[in-house]
Design a protein around this motif. Structure first.
Motif, PDB file in Angstrom:
ATOM      1  N   ILE A 195       0.933  -1.100   0.003  1.00 29.58           N
ATOM      2  CA  ILE A 195      -0.134  -0.066  -0.041  1.00 29.58           C
ATOM      3  C   ILE A 195       0.831   1.286   0.035  1.00 29.58           C
ATOM      4  O   ILE A 195       0.391   2.271  -0.515  1.00 29.58           O
ATOM      5  N   THR A 196       2.010   1.086   0.802  1.00 29.59           N
ATOM      6  CA  THR A 196       3.012   2.378   0.950  1.00 29.59           C
ATOM      7  C   THR A 196       3.947   2.260  -0.366  1.00 29.59           C
ATOM      8  O   THR A 196       4.630   3.481  -0.484  1.00 29.59           O
ATOM      9  N   ARG A 202      -1.555   1.059  10.750  1.00 32.41           N
ATOM     10  CA  ARG A 202      -2.397  -0.122  10.284  1.00 32.41           C
ATOM     11  C   ARG A 202      -2.369  -1.102  11.265  1.00 32.41           C
ATOM     12  O   ARG A 202      -3.372  -1.842  11.669  1.00 32.41           O
ATOM     13  N   HIS A 261      -0.217  -5.312   5.864  1.00 34.14           N
ATOM     14  CA  HIS A 261       0.445  -5.062   4.408  1.00 34.14           C
ATOM     15  C   HIS A 261      -0.567  -5.023   3.248  1.00 34.14           C
ATOM     16  O   HIS A 261      -0.297  -4.309   2.272  1.00 34.14           O
ATOM     17  N   SER A 262      -1.890  -5.417   3.869  1.00 35.44           N
ATOM     18  CA  SER A 262      -2.760  -5.827   2.393  1.00 35.44           C
ATOM     19  C   SER A 262      -4.030  -5.049   2.303  1.00 35.44           C
ATOM     20  O   SER A 262      -4.686  -4.956   1.625  1.00 35.44           O
ATOM     21  N   SER A 282      -6.474  -2.072   2.049  1.00 35.08           N
ATOM     22  CA  SER A 282      -6.411  -0.742   1.532  1.00 35.08           C
ATOM     23  C   SER A 282      -6.783   0.310   2.572  1.00 35.08           C
ATOM     24  O   SER A 282      -7.355   0.188   3.491  1.00 35.08           O
ATOM     25  N   PRO A 283      -6.240   1.515   2.108  1.00 35.74           N
ATOM     26  CA  PRO A 283      -6.377   2.833   3.177  1.00 35.74           C
ATOM     27  C   PRO A 283      -8.054   2.879   3.198  1.00 35.74           C
ATOM     28  O   PRO A 283      -8.353   3.210   4.392  1.00 35.74           O
ATOM     29  N   ASP A 290     -10.013  -6.141  -1.526  1.00 40.37           N
ATOM     30  CA  ASP A 290      -9.153  -6.425  -0.233  1.00 40.37           C
ATOM     31  C   ASP A 290      -9.411  -7.732   0.432  1.00 40.37           C
ATOM     32  O   ASP A 290      -8.645  -8.466   1.133  1.00 40.37           O
ATOM     33  N   LYS A 336      -6.803 -10.100  -0.964  1.00 42.81           N
ATOM     34  CA  LYS A 336      -5.482  -9.987  -0.540  1.00 42.81           C
ATOM     35  C   LYS A 336      -5.536 -10.665   0.933  1.00 42.81           C
ATOM     36  O   LYS A 336      -4.666 -11.299   1.264  1.00 42.81           O
TER      37      LYS A 336
END
Lengths: 160, 160
Positions: free
Chosen positions: A2-3, A79, A107-108, A110-111, B101, B104
């Motif tokens: 995401i980053t 997160r 890590h997975s 979404s924002p 999401d 993932k």
DNA sequence: TATAATTGTTAGGCATAGCTAACAATTATA
DNA sequence: TATAATTGTTAGCTATGCCTAACAATTATA
């Protein structure tokens, strides 16, 4: 992920940030121990992060996050925290499991989902009085396998 | 990951199972399109899955899951569904985001957390009457930015 | 301060998993 | 049925990210 970093690199940045909180002298060895990888793996990762301007790491010296590195680390840590609270305080999982899973999922998500989850956690846990009502119902359901009969039933004032 | 397969292999198994629902003639090309990878990547993956006894794939032929392959695929699909329901129906995210999401996260949530999440979703969504009370409160909170004042306050009968 | 212990690096290897280019098999069509 | 289009495979390359073995630098200690 995401980053813009891989899950692995996010893990390194997160670890460095957390370790620096306890002791600003962050060395290859402690990173290696925390992440459960060998030292050469850490060295290689630091090279990469260094090339991308996310850490500073003089040869044989201590590791420091740059501004950008810190920004990403902070994001990952946030997160992690949201997920951890959801897993432990809402789902009622043990701290160990919640930590482990937060580490993987951080890590997975979404924002978008992260923000929603954050609001959800906040909503459920900031109950006006005592233990949040929704959670109380869920805990009863977990323990007894069935929904506890609820009095009057919950109504919000402005219901249609 | 959780099933003993990598995230990538889980994706292939899941895709094959889903595609077979629509058309039992599952070909390399459709898998390739569904997963957004090139055909040689699919061929390579099928070789591996074949060696492990999870798919059958005669040269130039159709792909079929073995019993064990199906078992794993079913597990992954279940994870996906639980996550999807949580994201879409509880957090209220769009179907698109929830799908993405779920795809993932489905690889990284431990069985423990998955089961709890499943129970949580079930609990929140199977409200005795109409829209689940907890959700109603959350939706109000999302829309208005603050908690709607609630009458009497929720009490379960057997509260201490 | 010389030696030992610790710490960090380099070199080289392996597995995963994607890609392109080139070729082979299959299927459709003229 | 010969040719074209599609489909599938192979070979070979790339990047990530881990590993071990061997070596180099640093730090501690005798």
């Amino acid at each position: 992920m995401i980053t813009g970093q891989t899950a692995s690199m996010e893990d390194y940045l997160e670890a460095i940030a957390k370790l620096a909180e306890e002791d600003p002298e962050v060395r290859v060895t402690v990173i290696s121990k925390r992440l459960g990888v060998k030292k050469p793996s850490v060295t290689a990762a630091l090279h990469k992060l260094s090339e991308e301007g996310l850490v500073e790491h003089p040869r044989y010296g201590c590791v420091q996050l740059t501004q950008e590195g810190r920004r990403i680390a902070t994001d990952v840590i946030r997160r992690h925290e949201v997920l951890f609270r959801f897993l432990s305080e809402i789902l009622g999982l043990t701290s160990d499991i919640a930590q482990e899973d937060a580490c993987k999922v951080e890590h997975s998500l979404s924002p978008n989902s992260l923000e929603r989850l954050s609001k959800f956690v906040e909503f459920v846990l900031t109950s006006p009085r005592g233990e949040p009502s929704c959670l109380k119902g869920f805990n009863h359901y977990l323990e007894h396998g069935e929904r506890g009969k609820q009095l009057p039933a919950y109504h919000s004032k402005d219901e249609s």
